[in-house]
Scaffold this active site. Structure first.
Site, mmCIF file in Angstrom:
data_model
loop_
_atom_site.group_PDB
_atom_site.id
_atom_site.type_symbol
_atom_site.label_atom_id
_atom_site.label_comp_id
_atom_site.label_asym_id
_atom_site.label_seq_id
_atom_site.Cartn_x
_atom_site.Cartn_y
_atom_site.Cartn_z
ATOM 1 N N GLU A 87 26.794 -12.203 -50.822
ATOM 2 C CA GLU A 87 25.535 -12.784 -50.332
ATOM 3 C C GLU A 87 25.208 -12.370 -48.896
ATOM 4 O O GLU A 87 24.606 -13.147 -48.154
ATOM 5 C CB GLU A 87 25.530 -14.315 -50.481
ATOM 6 N N HIS A 133 29.701 -22.160 -49.046
ATOM 7 C CA HIS A 133 30.989 -22.009 -49.727
ATOM 8 C C HIS A 133 32.110 -22.036 -48.690
ATOM 9 O O HIS A 133 31.890 -21.711 -47.522
ATOM 10 C CB HIS A 133 31.066 -20.647 -50.446
#
Lengths: 405, 405
Positions: free
Chosen positions: B49, B272
């Site tokens: 990402e 995360h």
């Protein structure tokens, strides 16, 4: 392979030109191909352009006795068209779809819809592991102004990289397919140089077939004669390539091509000629090193040449991305203006229908252009990304070549 | 590695959640990630990402001193988001884009636009060849009714196949990434079973971090709390997996995760948690055989379970293909009718504007629906092809498993 006996392998490769509703006398030709494969009893058959799964299933039924193992690779809207028939068990398969493959809006060419790919099947014969690749690269519609060259080069590069990365545990690598490139084209030099694959036509001890090994020849009744005008003998774009990786030696004993219509028939198998190679595989004392197919300074030149072409494609794609983005923006402005005008007109009576109708039409037109231009912009953004990525990979490869002692 | 000394490798993995314009406090977090990576001095950093190439370039400049080698994988409209930083030279790279990755019309999810892929970099450390894979699979938006499960399973299967086929000459395989699957999910069992990869969290001699190794935890200020309601501790969807292929043994000495905001900071690195593994690699006497990660009867059950799910996806895709095709046909009929009516009205005077306007609108509407439905039909045809192809491959794998002695 005790006492180093020789394994003899007969390989058949053909672009079958079996497009449903479009290819002439398709079913008859597929039947003829099946009959011939049954009669000739090859070890390995690599086919392209079998677009209809029904044709594949018919062949599978007909050939089940002599080629008990087969695989059909599915991809894209129409299918990859790739399939393999084998006398020996297929241990595993893998499909790699090329990241670039023409343009969805080029409907008259249609390559985009096929999801062009390379298929890998792994076969073991007498303890020798064969990595067999079958592929079909983007067609060349105009050699003088080949708009698809960058895409075909990206495909040739991805094909070479895929073969290199997946064949490390193989003993022998075989590649068959319609590469849509002449033997001296930069893509073929890149593929052969970067993988070390040898050309069965060049290496064959004995050759029989169309002059210069051509596989698209003017005297085939299905070929487009105008495209072949500069090449009176035809062109060679279908190949069987091979190399040994571990302690084996591969030699091409014989290479044949079909020559238009087969004897006793009025119709050729396809608009392409088939390529048939008889290979000899023998174990040798020591393992061959993993070398490139071309001397390294020459290979660096080939990679540089390919990278330049990809760079040209990148510039074109960037321009297309820019202009489609601009078009989308203009359509959005037009839409807003039409919506504003309609808003004003809504309160007025029906005596002035003209502006309302035309603003409605304008708004719909703007929506259409906006959707189309946005789609194009997204597509060309992806194209830019992939061309850029390939250029970067080639730059890395060049650096690695230059740094080797 | 003379006298079989141990190589110690510190690996870092993080889904950075760095989406331009959308991710909160992106630039600040990317800066913090860079500072931490610089300070901690890992051997190998696997990021997901990182959608903006500018962020990657900023990290590259900042980390050039301690991680001189890096690679950014480009794909899709937005980019794959995958990149690798390494202390050791990257010898080669390859990108494999998954054949299915959600739907372009699910704009609110957007996975389709990322061109989700697996990136491979090959690294050599003290004569040991490492095949390092970094990936990010399709997100799970609703666990109860997960419409993307078949696509994620196709991705897990393609990932496993890609690793198997490309790692045969490697000594050690490492995979890091956001797999968007819980440890007991069928996709993870399939991936681990089919490749033989081991889970660093399960194998670690020492663990420090979020309970159960979770990487998406409720006390991270950026996570979506409602999605985590059934999992009060959070979920574990980011992994470091590994295996030795040749004559090496890999052991996980320590596994750590970050825990929300780092000490002394008010912002976590991402939504995360990062996964950090310390691996020990040692040469052993004999080469390990290429075995599956699960006992074969169990593995056959896992493949069967995955194949059933892919089959369910196939049925849904076939229905969608059928209904979009029917919609396209209806729109075509409507368009023809509107065109015919307009043809009749053209000769009449402007005193009856109503029907002309409404038939015009109708025609435009029909064109819009026709284009949209045709696009959908083509997309779902491709989806059907790929799901069918995967199901077929899994069937082949099952047969191979059952035929093994």
């Amino acid at each position: 392979m005790e006492g180093n006996p020789t394994l003899r392998l007969r390989v058949f490769d053909l672009n079958c030109w079996a497009i449903r509703y479009l290819s002439k006398r398709r079913q008859e030709r597929v039947r003829l191909i099946g009959d011939m494969l049954h009669r000739e009893d090859f070890d390995l058959v690599l086919l392209q352009e079998v677009w209809s799964e029904q044709d594949y299933n018919d062949l599978k039924v007909k050939l089940g006795g002599c080629y008990p193992f087969s695989h059909y690779f599915r991809s894209g809207v129409i299918g990859s068209g790739l399939c393999v028939f084998s006398k020996f068990p297929i241990l595993d398969t893998l499909l790699y779809q090329y990241s670039l493959n023409g343009y969805p809006y080029m409907l008259q060419h249609g390559d985009w819809f096929c999801g062009k790919s390379v298929g890998l099947v792994i076969i073991k014969i007498s303890e020798i592991i064969f990595n067999v690749y079958v592929t079909h690269l983007h067609a060349e519609y105009c050699r003088e102004k080949d708009a698809y060259l960058p895409h075909r080069l990206v495909q040739a590069w991805e094909l070479a990289q895929f073969i290199r990365h997946t064949s490390k545990a193989a003993d022998v690598v075989l590649l068959g397919g319609d590469l849509n490139m002449h033997p001296e084209d930069v893509g073929i030099r890149l593929l052969r140089g970067w993988t070390g694959l040898q050309d069965a036509f060049v290496e064959a001890a004995h050759f029989e077939g169309c002059e210069d090994g051509c596989t698209l020849v003017p005297n085939n009744c299905f070929t487009d004669k105008s495209g072949l005008l500069p090449f009176p003998l035809g062109i060679r774009i279908d190949y069987i390539l091979y190399k040994a990786i571990s302690s084996y030696v591969v030699k091409c004993e014989e290479l044949k091509t079909t020559k238009g219509a087969a004897p006793g028939m009025d119709v050729p198998f396809s608009d392409h000629e088939a390529v048939m190679a008889t290979l000899h595989i023998q174990r040798q004392g020591q393992a061959a090193g993993t070398t490139f197919g071309t001397a390294e300074p020459t290979l660096a030149d080939v990679v540089t040449e390919a990278r330049t072409e990809v760079g040209v494609g990148l510039q074109v794609a960037q321009r297309q991305r820019y202009s489609s983005g601009r078009m989308a923006l203009l359509a959005l402005l037009l839409l807003l203006q039409a919506a504003a005008a309609l808003g004003v007109l809504v309160g007025m009576d029906a005596g002035h229908p003209f502006p309302k109708l035309s603003f409605c039409l304008l708004a719909f037109l703007a929506i259409g252009v906006l959707l189309l231009a946005t789609g194009l912009h997204l597509f060309h953004t992806m194209e830019v990304k992939m061309l850029h990525g390939t250029e970067e990979q080639m730059r890395m490869a060049l650096r690695a070549l230059q740094e080797r002692p």
